[in-house]
Write an enzyme that holds these catalytic residues in place. Structure first.
Site, PDB file in Angstrom:
ATOM      1  CG  ASN A 132      38.777  38.292  44.237  1.00 53.13           C
ATOM      2  OD1 ASN A 132      38.031  37.570  44.898  1.00 53.13           O
ATOM      3  ND2 ASN A 132      39.692  39.063  44.796  1.00 53.13           N
ATOM      4  CD1 TRP A 133      32.844  38.198  40.924  1.00 55.14           C
ATOM      5  CD2 TRP A 133      31.360  36.596  41.437  1.00 55.14           C
ATOM      6  NE1 TRP A 133      32.257  37.788  39.755  1.00 55.14           N
ATOM      7  CE2 TRP A 133      31.343  36.800  40.041  1.00 55.14           C
ATOM      8  CE3 TRP A 133      30.512  35.634  41.986  1.00 55.14           C
ATOM      9  CZ2 TRP A 133      30.501  36.081  39.183  1.00 55.14           C
ATOM     10  CZ3 TRP A 133      29.690  34.913  41.132  1.00 55.14           C
ATOM     11  CH2 TRP A 133      29.688  35.141  39.747  1.00 55.14           C
ATOM     12  CE  LYS A 134      38.550  42.461  45.351  1.00 55.73           C
ATOM     13  NZ  LYS A 134      39.230  43.757  45.484  1.00 55.73           N
ATOM     14  CD  GLU A 190      46.500  41.959  44.944  1.00 52.83           C
ATOM     15  OE1 GLU A 190      45.309  41.984  44.650  1.00 52.83           O
ATOM     16  OE2 GLU A 190      46.914  41.810  46.113  1.00 52.83           O
ATOM     17  N   GLY A 229      38.305  42.555  39.807  1.00 47.31           N
ATOM     18  CA  GLY A 229      37.443  42.752  40.965  1.00 47.31           C
ATOM     19  C   GLY A 229      36.077  43.276  40.567  1.00 47.31           C
ATOM     20  N   GLY A 287      40.592  48.746  43.811  1.00 45.89           N
ATOM     21  CA  GLY A 287      39.330  49.345  44.240  1.00 45.89           C
ATOM     22  C   GLY A 287      39.358  50.856  44.349  1.00 45.89           C
ATOM     23  CG  HIS A 312      43.503  39.932  47.372  1.00 45.52           C
ATOM     24  ND1 HIS A 312      43.220  41.169  47.918  1.00 45.52           N
ATOM     25  CD2 HIS A 312      43.081  39.984  46.079  1.00 45.52           C
ATOM     26  CE1 HIS A 312      42.653  41.927  46.998  1.00 45.52           C
ATOM     27  NE2 HIS A 312      42.560  41.232  45.867  1.00 45.52           N
ATOM     28  CB  SER A 372      41.507  49.698  39.213  1.00 49.19           C
ATOM     29  OG  SER A 372      41.271  49.930  40.591  1.00 49.19           O
ATOM     30  CD  GLU A 392      40.391  43.604  48.834  1.00 51.68           C
ATOM     31  OE1 GLU A 392      40.117  44.563  48.088  1.00 51.68           O
ATOM     32  OE2 GLU A 392      39.799  42.504  48.782  1.00 51.68           O
TER      33      GLU A 392
END
Length: 250
Positions: free
Chosen positions: A9-11, A168, A235, A174, A96, A214, A98
């Site tokens: 997941n490159w965000k 998650e 991530g 992160g 997600h 993480s 975020e």
């Protein structure tokens, strides 16, 4: 046999050059090793089309990081399921933390997104997880159960094969903090038991449950060794090709 899955997941990272060069280099490395797991890359929206073209014919696939719940309309800046489908995208990450936090995505919104994704026959990578406060109060099981009951568990048995679950813990995303493999295993086992109670033993055995807190090249092996951890939603460590390859090989 459950699928072993690793998702990058490159965000909001990687520009055009970084995306394309990473994927071309990854293909060269993957070609040289024997891997028996599903590898999915989730780049930013502008690069989904070129990413799909680069990976065409390989065992790797791409996923979108989000879709809008409506099929079309006056939603400036949003991307619809049909747009993604038209460029060959068949998987999407939903729920997600975020998205829930920064874009106020509620369970009601997520139900609508799931309905749209299912209509367009997407594979859905669905995220659940507790906050640090919920974990401290020992409410983490209740939190995850509620998230499932208010979203995925609204859907019938025939839809469940379209889901991959990603646990998650929000406090570990992160932050560099990672739950121990044993702690993660307990939650994964619990999530699997919820699917067994709702949909039966066959579904609970088949559904892939990934870890997404993480995860890195140093802790991946000990996490993947656990019985109910079927891979990772990765991530930051997926932005470095050497680290990502070590995670895949774990």
């Amino acid at each position: 046999m459950r699928k072993k899955v690793v998702i990058a997941n490159w965000k909001m990272n990687q520009d055009f050059y970084e995306t394309t060069s990473f994927l071309r280099n990854l293909l060269k490395i993957i070609f040289e090793i024997n891997h028996k797991k599903e590898i999915i890359i989730a780049p930013s929206f502008p690069f989904l089309h070129i990413s799909n073209q680069i990976l065409q014919g390989s065992t790797l696939s791409i996923a979108a990081q989000n879709i809008h719940q409506m099929e079309n309309g006056s939603y400036t800046g949003e991307v619809s399921a049909s747009m993604l489908k038209s460029i060959g995208v068949q998987k999407v990450i939903l729920g997600h933390s975020e998205r829930r936090k920064h874009f106020s995505e509620t369970n009601d919104i997520l139900i609508k997104k799931i309905k749209t994704a299912l209509k367009y026959k997407f594979i859905i990578i669905f995220c659940v997880g507790e906050t640090e406060v919920e974990r401290r109060k020992k409410e983490h099981f209740l939190s995850v159960k509620y998230q499932l009951e208010e979203t995925i568990f609204h859907f019938s048995l025939e839809n469940i094969s379209s889901f991959i679950i990603a646990y998650e813990p929000i406090w570990a995303i992160g932050t560099g903090k990672t739950a121990t493999p044993e702690v993660v295993q307990v939650m994964h086992q619990y999530i699997r038991s919820l699917f067994m109670d709702k949909y039966g033993k066959n579904i609970s055995r088949k559904i892939s449950i990934l870890y997404g807190g993480s995860i890195n090249d140093l802790n991946a092996k000990s996490l993947f060794y656990q019985k109910d951890i079927d891979g990772g939603l990765v991530g930051n460590s997926s932005l470095n090709i050497e680290k990502f390859m070590r995670i895949i090989q774990s």
